[in-house]
Design an enzyme around this catalytic site. Structure first.
Site, PDB file in Angstrom:
ATOM      1  N   PRO A  11      -3.409  -2.580 132.334  1.00  0.00           N
ATOM      2  CA  PRO A  11      -2.140  -2.583 133.063  1.00  0.00           C
ATOM      3  C   PRO A  11      -1.549  -1.183 133.031  1.00  0.00           C
ATOM      4  O   PRO A  11      -1.474  -0.572 131.965  1.00  0.00           O
ATOM      5  CB  PRO A  11      -1.271  -3.553 132.249  1.00  0.00           C
ATOM      6  CG  PRO A  11      -1.812  -3.504 130.858  1.00  0.00           C
ATOM      7  CD  PRO A  11      -3.285  -3.187 130.989  1.00  0.00           C
ATOM      8  N   CYS A  95       4.815  -0.728 125.012  1.00  0.00           N
ATOM      9  CA  CYS A  95       5.388   0.340 125.836  1.00  0.00           C
ATOM     10  C   CYS A  95       6.254   1.267 124.979  1.00  0.00           C
ATOM     11  O   CYS A  95       7.178   0.819 124.299  1.00  0.00           O
ATOM     12  CB  CYS A  95       6.205  -0.238 126.981  1.00  0.00           C
ATOM     13  SG  CYS A  95       6.860   1.065 128.029  1.00  0.00           S
TER      14      CYS A  95
HETATM   15  C1  LIG Z   1       0.555   5.579 133.846  1.00  0.00           C
HETATM   16  C2  LIG Z   1       0.351   4.566 132.761  1.00  0.00           C
HETATM   17  C3  LIG Z   1       1.091   3.392 132.792  1.00  0.00           C
HETATM   18  C4  LIG Z   1       0.903   2.423 131.800  1.00  0.00           C
HETATM   19  N1  LIG Z   1       1.596   1.249 131.887  1.00  0.00           N
HETATM   20  C5  LIG Z   1       1.332   0.258 131.003  1.00  0.00           C
HETATM   21  C6  LIG Z   1       1.935  -1.030 131.146  1.00  0.00           C
HETATM   22  O1  LIG Z   1       2.689  -1.308 132.089  1.00  0.00           O
HETATM   23  N2  LIG Z   1       1.639  -1.971 130.210  1.00  0.00           N
HETATM   24  C7  LIG Z   1       0.796  -1.716 129.161  1.00  0.00           C
HETATM   25  O2  LIG Z   1       0.555  -2.599 128.341  1.00  0.00           O
HETATM   26  N3  LIG Z   1       0.198  -0.520 129.023  1.00  0.00           N
HETATM   27  C8  LIG Z   1       0.430   0.454 129.919  1.00  0.00           C
HETATM   28  N4  LIG Z   1      -0.224   1.653 129.796  1.00  0.00           N
HETATM   29  C9  LIG Z   1      -1.205   1.838 128.717  1.00  0.00           C
HETATM   30  C10 LIG Z   1      -2.610   1.483 129.188  1.00  0.00           C
HETATM   31  O3  LIG Z   1      -2.707   0.121 129.531  1.00  0.00           O
HETATM   32  C11 LIG Z   1      -3.671   1.826 128.121  1.00  0.00           C
HETATM   33  O4  LIG Z   1      -3.468   1.040 126.975  1.00  0.00           O
HETATM   34  C12 LIG Z   1      -3.636   3.299 127.732  1.00  0.00           C
HETATM   35  O5  LIG Z   1      -3.536   4.117 128.890  1.00  0.00           O
HETATM   36  C13 LIG Z   1      -4.878   3.716 126.935  1.00  0.00           C
HETATM   37  O6  LIG Z   1      -6.051   3.481 127.651  1.00  0.00           O
HETATM   38  P1  LIG Z   1      -6.854   4.634 128.478  1.00  0.00           P
HETATM   39  O7  LIG Z   1      -7.180   5.716 127.514  1.00  0.00           O
HETATM   40  O8  LIG Z   1      -8.055   3.889 128.987  1.00  0.00           O
HETATM   41  O9  LIG Z   1      -5.948   5.109 129.558  1.00  0.00           O
HETATM   42  C14 LIG Z   1      -0.027   2.639 130.762  1.00  0.00           C
HETATM   43  C15 LIG Z   1      -0.757   3.837 130.740  1.00  0.00           C
HETATM   44  C16 LIG Z   1      -0.593   4.784 131.718  1.00  0.00           C
HETATM   45  C17 LIG Z   1      -1.406   6.039 131.674  1.00  0.00           C
END
Ligand SMILES: Cc1cc2nc3c(=O)[nH]c(=O)nc-3n(C[C@H](O)[C@H](O)[C@H](O)COP(=O)(O)O)c2cc1C
Length: 339
Positions: A11, A95
């Site tokens: 997400p 968050c």
């Molecule tokens: C732009 C952005 C928005 C995000 N919004 C949410 C969110 O709405 N809910 C949530 O649980 N995590 C949110 N995250 C966290 C991601 O779901 C994820 O846990 C985090 O980016 C780490 O994973 P990655 O290294 O694959 O990006 C967000 C991350 C990014 C970069």
């Protein structure tokens, strides 16, 4: 509930629109998630919030994520989310953004496990679909709070946990410490999904092997790059051609306009140009050029001029998608607030 692959699309607020999720499913994500939806927004029937609850037939299974600090409003939101067609309800305890934490929601709940548990049990009681939780390691650097809170959340009714093992304070700096994910897997009897820094098949394999997690979640690596999902699932998948990249971007633009309307989509899409066209696929100034064009129609024309063969790919993609009427589920009209 069975998820067809061990790959989950993360997400992401401001990213995880329906077009993104449907594309994620096409590229092999076994589960996709909405961005976090405010339970206060749902309670007040905020038009834009209700727009987040539009579920397409071809994005299942879909988790809709909610955030809030009051068990009662979270439970009420859960009922709406389930009525909207979510296969899972995910609760956000991760968050780190001040706008959210100052209301007592998101990652701050990790410091108030009692309230966090009351939220989970209220939501689990209100919903008939499984309820899951996504969390960070804790608020402060080095925190191991997730290991104390995780088992309690499961007792309260969480059917799976996703861990992004960074502290809230870290935001997105440093690295995700998946040794905590491995510890959490040992502590709880439910599936754990590992989130953080998975960008390739090698990363995915290493995290799964090292943690024993049920699945990996991919976020930033899939922004404008659904091919990352395909590569994780299939080591022989070829990198996309320029035509494929342009066709997917244009399809994404058209679907986003349908979803958000032209005006909102125009600004929403700007960040995606760089994400799609980067990775050495197109020269950098090309993105700058697109961002400066006034209308999406001009952007499309410019993209097609840069990769004329994309027309054909796009026609094929559009022909394969279910058509308009099949896409939206037949749901109570009251939730289609527009926006
Ligand atoms: C732009 C952005 C928005 C995000 N919004 C949410 C969110 O709405 N809910 C949530 O649980 N995590 C949110 N995250 C966290 C991601 O779901 C994820 O846990 C985090 O980016 C780490 O994973 P990655 O290294 O694959 O990006 C967000 C991350 C990014 C970069």
């Amino acid at each position: 509930m069975e998820i067809p692959s061990r790959l989950v699309l993360a997400p992401m607020a401001g990213v995880s629109v329906q077009a993104f999720r449907r594309q994620g499913r096409r590229f092999g994500a076994g589960l996709v998630c909405s961005e976090m939806v405010s339970c206060a927004g749902i309670e007040h029937r905020n038009e834009r919030t209700l727009g987040y609850l539009r579920v397409a037939a071809d994005e299942h299974p879909l988790a809709i994520q909610i955030f809030g600090s009051e068990p009662r409003t979270m439970a009420e939101a859960a009922r709406m989310v389930e009525a909207a067609g979510a296969a899972l309800i995910d609760i956000n305890f991760g968050c780190p953004v001040r706008k959210v934490t100052k209301t007592g929601a998101g990652a701050t709940l990790l410091d108030d496990p009692e309230r966090a548990c009351r939220i989970v049990s209220a939501v689990a009681e209100a919903a008939t679909v499984p309820v899951t939780v996504k969390m960070r390691r804790g608020l402060r650097d080095g925190s191991r709070t997730c290991l104390e809170v995780g088992p309690r959340l499961v007792e309260a009714g969480a059917a799976a946990l996703t861990l992004h093992p960074r502290s809230a304070h870290q935001m997105y700096t440093g690295t995700a410490d998946h040794s905590l994910t491995a510890e959490l897997v040992d502590l709880v009897p439910v599936p754990v999904i590992a989130s953080g820094d998975v960008t390739s098949r090698a990363d995915a394999q290493a995290v799964l092997d090292r943690t024993g997690a049920a699945a990996v979640m991919v976020g930033r690596a899939a922004q404008g790059n659904p091919w990352a999902l395909r590569e994780i699932l299939d080591p022989d998948a070829p990198p996309p051609t320029r035509e494929e990249v342009v066709a997917e971007l244009i399809l994404f633009m058209r679907e986003t306009v349908r979803e958000l309307g032209e005006r909102r989509a125009t600004s929403f899409l700007k960040k995606f140009y760089g994400w799609y066209l980067g990775h050495g696929r197109f020269p950098r100034p090309f993105k700058q050029e697109l961002v400066q064009l006034a209308t999406l129609e001009e952007v499309e024309l410019r993209l097609l001029a840069a990769a004329p063969g994309a027309h054909e790919v796009l026609d094929r993609l559009e022909a394969e998608l279910p058509s308009g009427d099949d896409v939206l589920l037949d749901l109570p009209i009251s939730i289609y607030g527009g926006g």
